[in-house]
Design a protein around this motif. Structure first.
Motif, PDB file in Angstrom:
ATOM      1  N   LEU A   1       0.720  -1.584  -0.071  1.00 61.17           N
ATOM      2  CA  LEU A   1      -0.040   0.120   0.147  1.00 61.17           C
ATOM      3  C   LEU A   1       0.721   0.980  -0.415  1.00 61.17           C
ATOM      4  O   LEU A   1       0.473   2.308  -1.073  1.00 61.17           O
ATOM      5  CB  LEU A   1      -0.872   0.017   1.521  1.00 61.17           C
ATOM      6  CG  LEU A   1      -1.949  -1.239   1.031  1.00 61.17           C
ATOM      7  CD1 LEU A   1      -2.550  -1.243   2.465  1.00 61.17           C
ATOM      8  CD2 LEU A   1      -2.557  -0.441  -0.016  1.00 61.17           C
ATOM      9  N   ALA A   2       2.229   1.452   0.674  1.00 59.47           N
ATOM     10  CA  ALA A   2       2.996   1.965   0.841  1.00 59.47           C
ATOM     11  C   ALA A   2       2.967   2.498  -1.437  1.00 59.47           C
ATOM     12  O   ALA A   2       3.909   3.562  -1.427  1.00 59.47           O
ATOM     13  CB  ALA A   2       3.833   2.161   1.145  1.00 59.47           C
TER      14      ALA A   2
ATOM     15  N   ALA B   1       0.447   4.481  -2.667  1.00 57.13           N
ATOM     16  CA  ALA B   1       0.789   5.875  -2.287  1.00 57.13           C
ATOM     17  C   ALA B   1       1.670   6.466  -3.164  1.00 57.13           C
ATOM     18  O   ALA B   1       1.853   8.034  -3.686  1.00 57.13           O
ATOM     19  CB  ALA B   1       1.085   5.704  -0.922  1.00 57.13           C
TER      20      ALA B   1
ATOM     21  N   ASN C   1       1.657   9.685  -5.506  1.00 58.79           N
ATOM     22  CA  ASN C   1       1.892  11.270  -4.946  1.00 58.79           C
ATOM     23  C   ASN C   1       1.706  12.790  -5.734  1.00 58.79           C
ATOM     24  O   ASN C   1       1.806  12.556  -6.848  1.00 58.79           O
ATOM     25  CB  ASN C   1       3.502  11.346  -4.046  1.00 58.79           C
ATOM     26  CG  ASN C   1       4.504  11.146  -5.672  1.00 58.79           C
ATOM     27  OD1 ASN C   1       4.540  12.182  -5.250  1.00 58.79           O
ATOM     28  ND2 ASN C   1       4.751  10.788  -5.408  1.00 58.79           N
TER      29      ASN C   1
ATOM     30  N   TRP D   1      -2.851  15.217 -10.227  1.00 58.39           N
ATOM     31  CA  TRP D   1      -4.544  14.933  -9.494  1.00 58.39           C
ATOM     32  C   TRP D   1      -6.085  16.087 -10.990  1.00 58.39           C
ATOM     33  O   TRP D   1      -6.587  16.180 -10.548  1.00 58.39           O
ATOM     34  CB  TRP D   1      -4.635  14.769  -8.661  1.00 58.39           C
ATOM     35  CG  TRP D   1      -3.968  14.250  -7.600  1.00 58.39           C
ATOM     36  CD1 TRP D   1      -2.673  14.115  -6.982  1.00 58.39           C
ATOM     37  CD2 TRP D   1      -4.446  12.786  -7.253  1.00 58.39           C
ATOM     38  NE1 TRP D   1      -2.150  12.635  -6.471  1.00 58.39           N
ATOM     39  CE2 TRP D   1      -3.942  11.789  -6.336  1.00 58.39           C
ATOM     40  CE3 TRP D   1      -5.814  12.466  -7.407  1.00 58.39           C
ATOM     41  CZ2 TRP D   1      -4.217  10.643  -5.401  1.00 58.39           C
ATOM     42  CZ3 TRP D   1      -6.199  11.127  -6.356  1.00 58.39           C
ATOM     43  CH2 TRP D   1      -5.525  10.779  -5.655  1.00 58.39           C
TER      44      TRP D   1
END
Length: 304
Positions: free
Chosen positions: A131-132, A135, A139, A145
């Motif tokens: 999961l890191a 992420a 980032n 985004w």
């Protein structure tokens, strides 16, 4: 098959599957994505039927296996292949390979809820590391985004991994009667019966850039990447320890990332490399925990 020969075959599958990511990227540029997914599956289905017939395993699935055959065809084949084809129009092939191989991370919590599997410390650490890695890939410094197209493409890749994860949990809870080779053609047929009408309905009027390149891409995706690699993995799984196969296949996104950089000129960013390293480490921990057989599956929930 001798273990040494099986190991060489596993290495070949890793190279072929890894190389298929830039190949698919080229394919969706020459052919509409749904049509590409349908063509790949039809060619793979026809080849699998021929292989099964040659091996004396061309037979109808038993009544017990029919429902799971349908689910494998719908989720692992039709949904996964279609979502990947759609996403590759937007997302670089190397990043797509990384995100699609997050599937085991999503299997873990679902298997705990549905199959009663126990969370060991090693699986927990693997989940956190994986999961890191996800992420890191999302980032703000390495991911836009504000671009809706980018969000959609990456979301489709995660949805593809989730669809495959749901199917893996279904497979774990099923006791198989047929062999993988006898059931594989029927699973591909189910996927073809979904993808072909979808391609005709959604993209029937869109043009196809017919060329020698497209023909090579389709041959690679159908008979080679789908049919041959399916048969090869069945053979390897029978000849090598499960942990060897599980860890070996983690080389696929590495090959995909490197070949996409070399062939398509995609940049090897620190975001992708760090994300791949963390996700790969997580999957290694999960695979090692699986190999220890710590009794974290309840009776009757094996692969069969």
């Amino acid at each position: 098959m001798r273990p040494a020969v099986a190991a060489l075959l596993l290495g070949l599958v890793i190279l072929l599957w890894g190389a298929n990511w830039p190949v698919m990227k080229v394919g969706v540029e020459l052919m509409p994505p749904v049509t590409f997914a349908a063509a790949r599956m039809v060619l793979g289905c026809a080849t699998l039927f021929l292989v099964a017939a040659a091996a004396g395993q061309a037979r109808l699935p038993s009544r017990h296996d029919r429902r799971i055959v349908v689910w494998v065809g719908l989720l692992q084949m039709a949904a996964f292949v279609l979502l990947i084809a759609l996403a590759l129009q937007i997302v670089p092939a190397g990043r797509s390979a990384i995100l699609s191989y997050t599937t085991p991370l999503w299997v873990l919590p679902m298997a705990m809820l549905v199959l009663g599997e126990r969370l060991t410390w090693m699986k927990g650490a693997g989940l956190v590391a994986g999961l890191a890695g996800v992420a890191v890939l999302f980032n703000p410094a390495g991911f836009d985004w504000g671009d809706r197209g980018v969000l959609l493409g990456n979301g489709l890749l995660l949805l593809a991994a989730l669809a495959w994860a749901v199917n893996i949990v279904q497979v774990r809870g099923h006791r198989w009667e047929g062999t993988p080779l006898s059931l594989g053609p029927w699973q591909a047929l189910v996927a073809s019966l979904v993808l072909v009408p979808a391609a005709l309905l959604l993209e029937g009027g869109r043009g196809i850039d017919w060329s020698g390149t497209l023909a090579a891409v389709l041959v690679y995706n159908g008979p080679v990447s789908t049919a041959f690699c399916f048969w090869a993995m069945v053979t390897v799984t029978r000849a090598l320890p499960a942990i060897t196969t599980s860890l070996g296949t983690l080389g696929t996104p590495v090959v995909g990332l490197l070949l996409s950089a070399w062939w398509l000129g995609e940049p090897l960013t620190w975001t992708n490399l760090t994300g791949l390293g963390l996700i790969g480490s997580g999957l290694v921990l999960v695979a090692l925990s699986e190999s220890r057989g710590l009794g974290n599956r309840r009776p009757g929930s094996g692969r069969g």
